[in-house]
Design a protein around this motif. Structure first.
Motif, PDB file in Angstrom:
ATOM      1  N   ILE A  76       6.837 -11.389   0.534  1.00  0.00           N
ATOM      2  CA  ILE A  76       5.738 -11.799  -0.513  1.00  0.00           C
ATOM      3  C   ILE A  76       4.652 -10.555  -0.021  1.00  0.00           C
ATOM      4  O   ILE A  76       4.270 -10.517   1.158  1.00  0.00           O
ATOM      5  CB  ILE A  76       5.281 -13.071  -0.265  1.00  0.00           C
ATOM      6  N   SER A  77       4.131 -10.171  -1.019  1.00  0.00           N
ATOM      7  CA  SER A  77       2.747  -9.201  -0.743  1.00  0.00           C
ATOM      8  C   SER A  77       1.434 -10.167  -0.994  1.00  0.00           C
ATOM      9  O   SER A  77       1.458 -10.733  -1.960  1.00  0.00           O
ATOM     10  CB  SER A  77       2.668  -8.214  -1.789  1.00  0.00           C
ATOM     11  N   LEU A  78       0.605 -10.315   0.023  1.00  0.00           N
ATOM     12  CA  LEU A  78      -0.279 -10.858  -0.078  1.00  0.00           C
ATOM     13  C   LEU A  78      -1.665 -10.157  -0.717  1.00  0.00           C
ATOM     14  O   LEU A  78      -2.570  -9.949  -0.001  1.00  0.00           O
ATOM     15  CB  LEU A  78      -0.838 -11.636   1.312  1.00  0.00           C
ATOM     16  N   THR A  79      -1.573  -9.959  -1.948  1.00  0.00           N
ATOM     17  CA  THR A  79      -2.753  -9.196  -2.690  1.00  0.00           C
ATOM     18  C   THR A  79      -3.660 -10.094  -2.970  1.00  0.00           C
ATOM     19  O   THR A  79      -3.418 -11.544  -3.006  1.00  0.00           O
ATOM     20  CB  THR A  79      -1.866  -8.511  -3.841  1.00  0.00           C
ATOM     21  N   THR A  80      -4.706  -9.508  -3.487  1.00  0.00           N
ATOM     22  CA  THR A  80      -6.036 -10.598  -3.907  1.00  0.00           C
ATOM     23  C   THR A  80      -5.685 -10.952  -5.328  1.00  0.00           C
ATOM     24  O   THR A  80      -6.394 -11.735  -5.854  1.00  0.00           O
ATOM     25  CB  THR A  80      -7.296  -9.732  -3.766  1.00  0.00           C
ATOM     26  N   SER A  81      -4.960 -10.288  -6.281  1.00  0.00           N
ATOM     27  CA  SER A  81      -4.688 -10.528  -7.690  1.00  0.00           C
ATOM     28  C   SER A  81      -3.345  -9.818  -7.962  1.00  0.00           C
ATOM     29  O   SER A  81      -2.809  -9.043  -7.412  1.00  0.00           O
ATOM     30  CB  SER A  81      -5.716  -9.891  -8.462  1.00  0.00           C
ATOM     31  N   GLY A  82      -3.051 -10.318  -9.144  1.00  0.00           N
ATOM     32  CA  GLY A  82      -1.740  -9.717 -10.009  1.00  0.00           C
ATOM     33  C   GLY A  82      -0.469 -10.128  -9.069  1.00  0.00           C
ATOM     34  O   GLY A  82      -0.468 -11.064  -8.313  1.00  0.00           O
ATOM     35  N   ASP A  83       0.547  -9.052  -9.231  1.00  0.00           N
ATOM     36  CA  ASP A  83       1.776  -9.301  -8.630  1.00  0.00           C
ATOM     37  C   ASP A  83       1.959  -9.407  -7.053  1.00  0.00           C
ATOM     38  O   ASP A  83       0.917  -8.883  -6.418  1.00  0.00           O
ATOM     39  CB  ASP A  83       2.567  -8.089  -8.988  1.00  0.00           C
ATOM     40  N   THR A  84       2.650 -10.346  -6.684  1.00  0.00           N
ATOM     41  CA  THR A  84       2.872 -10.731  -5.098  1.00  0.00           C
ATOM     42  C   THR A  84       4.358 -10.425  -4.686  1.00  0.00           C
ATOM     43  O   THR A  84       4.774 -10.718  -3.761  1.00  0.00           O
ATOM     44  CB  THR A  84       2.513 -12.272  -4.985  1.00  0.00           C
ATOM     45  N   SER A  85       5.008  -9.358  -5.602  1.00  0.00           N
ATOM     46  CA  SER A  85       6.477  -9.191  -4.942  1.00  0.00           C
ATOM     47  C   SER A  85       6.085  -8.075  -3.962  1.00  0.00           C
ATOM     48  O   SER A  85       5.517  -7.461  -3.586  1.00  0.00           O
ATOM     49  CB  SER A  85       7.187  -8.833  -6.161  1.00  0.00           C
ATOM     50  N   LYS A  86       7.600  -7.667  -3.693  1.00  0.00           N
ATOM     51  CA  LYS A  86       7.767  -6.649  -2.667  1.00  0.00           C
ATOM     52  C   LYS A  86       7.373  -5.207  -3.452  1.00  0.00           C
ATOM     53  O   LYS A  86       6.818  -4.386  -2.536  1.00  0.00           O
ATOM     54  CB  LYS A  86       9.236  -6.465  -2.229  1.00  0.00           C
ATOM     55  N   ASP A  87       7.352  -5.310  -4.496  1.00  0.00           N
ATOM     56  CA  ASP A  87       6.892  -4.135  -5.400  1.00  0.00           C
ATOM     57  C   ASP A  87       5.508  -3.498  -4.997  1.00  0.00           C
ATOM     58  O   ASP A  87       4.931  -2.599  -5.122  1.00  0.00           O
ATOM     59  CB  ASP A  87       7.246  -4.108  -6.757  1.00  0.00           C
ATOM     60  N   SER A  88       4.622  -4.870  -4.772  1.00  0.00           N
ATOM     61  CA  SER A  88       3.361  -4.630  -4.448  1.00  0.00           C
ATOM     62  C   SER A  88       2.912  -4.303  -3.175  1.00  0.00           C
ATOM     63  O   SER A  88       1.627  -4.510  -2.610  1.00  0.00           O
ATOM     64  CB  SER A  88       2.239  -5.776  -4.958  1.00  0.00           C
TER      65      SER A  88
END
Length: 262
Positions: free
Chosen positions: A121-133
């Protein structure tokens, strides 16, 4: 004789009086739903970054809430962060210095992957949280001028993640090798993206699941070490829930019985 009878009556009244109070406190104690889990993850430095932090993670079914407080990071810079590891029973963990295979003194992301596993899981601040991010630097949290970072987000995860979260861990990236307060190419380019310096993607901290820890992110700073959440005596008593209260009741009953047998 009269004194003995009076003592037995007093002990009996004290024991019985403790029951309604204990029941009331037990009912008021916070409780998670049957399908809920809570964990604490202590983030410890990698690559002599000086970074540290605490992540409080809770699961309500397949809704994952992550709260992170970290410090010692590169000031004013974005820090990619991910949940790494496998939900298939593979044994991944935080790497140590032995993962530095090319001997440059830095455990890069690629060198660390065999130890901590791929991005889950990508711990982004918004949007997609998949490996792609994983390298979506524009959607990763940024440390403030003092190198402190606060992050909170609730995201939907797979049932596999919910069932095997204890097998996962958090890695934060971004180091400052030459202590000039920014990412630069002095340490080379990132193997993940040659447009980025190695400093921007090298792991800065990593933390394994410390264990079940129902609580809240400590206010006013980073808490590391045990799973204790601090607070006053009343709060700590409430956090014990029914088990601690029932122990107190049992103790009172035992005292009453012993007194009654005299």
């Amino acid at each position: 004789m009269r004194n003995g009878l009076r003592n037995r009556r007093t002990a009996r009244i004290a024991a019985l009086a403790a029951l309604p109070a204990a029941v009331a406190l037990s009912a008021a104690a916070p409780a998670l739903a049957a399908d809920s889990q809570a964990y604490q993850i202590n983030l410890e430095q990698l690559n002599d970054s000086g970074a540290s932090g605490t992540a409080m993670v809770s699961l309500e079914g397949t809704k994952l809430t992550v709260k992170i407080q970290a410090e010692g990071l590169t000031p004013g810079a974005p820090h990619a962060q991910h949940i790494h590891g496998s939900t298939k029973g593979m044994d991944f963990h935080c790497p140590d210095a032995s993962a530095d295979k090319n001997g440059d003194g830095i455990v890069s992301t690629v060198e660390g992957l065999p130890a901590y596993g791929d991005i889950n899981i990508s711990l982004t601040t918004s949007g997609d949280t998949s490996k792609d991010s994983g390298l979506a630097v524009d959607r990763m949290p940024t440390a403030d001028k003092d190198g402190k970072l606060s992050y909170e987000r609730t995201i939907d995860v797979s049932q596999d993640v919910a069932d095997h979260f204890k097998d996962l861990h958090i890695v934060q990236h971004g180091i400052d090798v030459n202590d000039n307060g920014k990412y630069d190419a002095d340490a080379g380019k990132s193997e993940l993206d040659p447009k980025l310096p190695l400093e921007a993607t090298a792991p800065a901290s990593c933390g394994m699941v410390h264990g079940a820890s129902i609580g809240e992110m400590p206010d006013g700073g980073v808490e590391t070490g045990t799973a204790a959440t601090g607070g006053d005596d009343a709060t700590q008593m409430m956090s014990l829930g029914g088990a601690g209260l029932m122990a107190a009741v049992v103790g009172a009953v035992v005292v009453w019985r012993r007194t009654g047998e005299r």
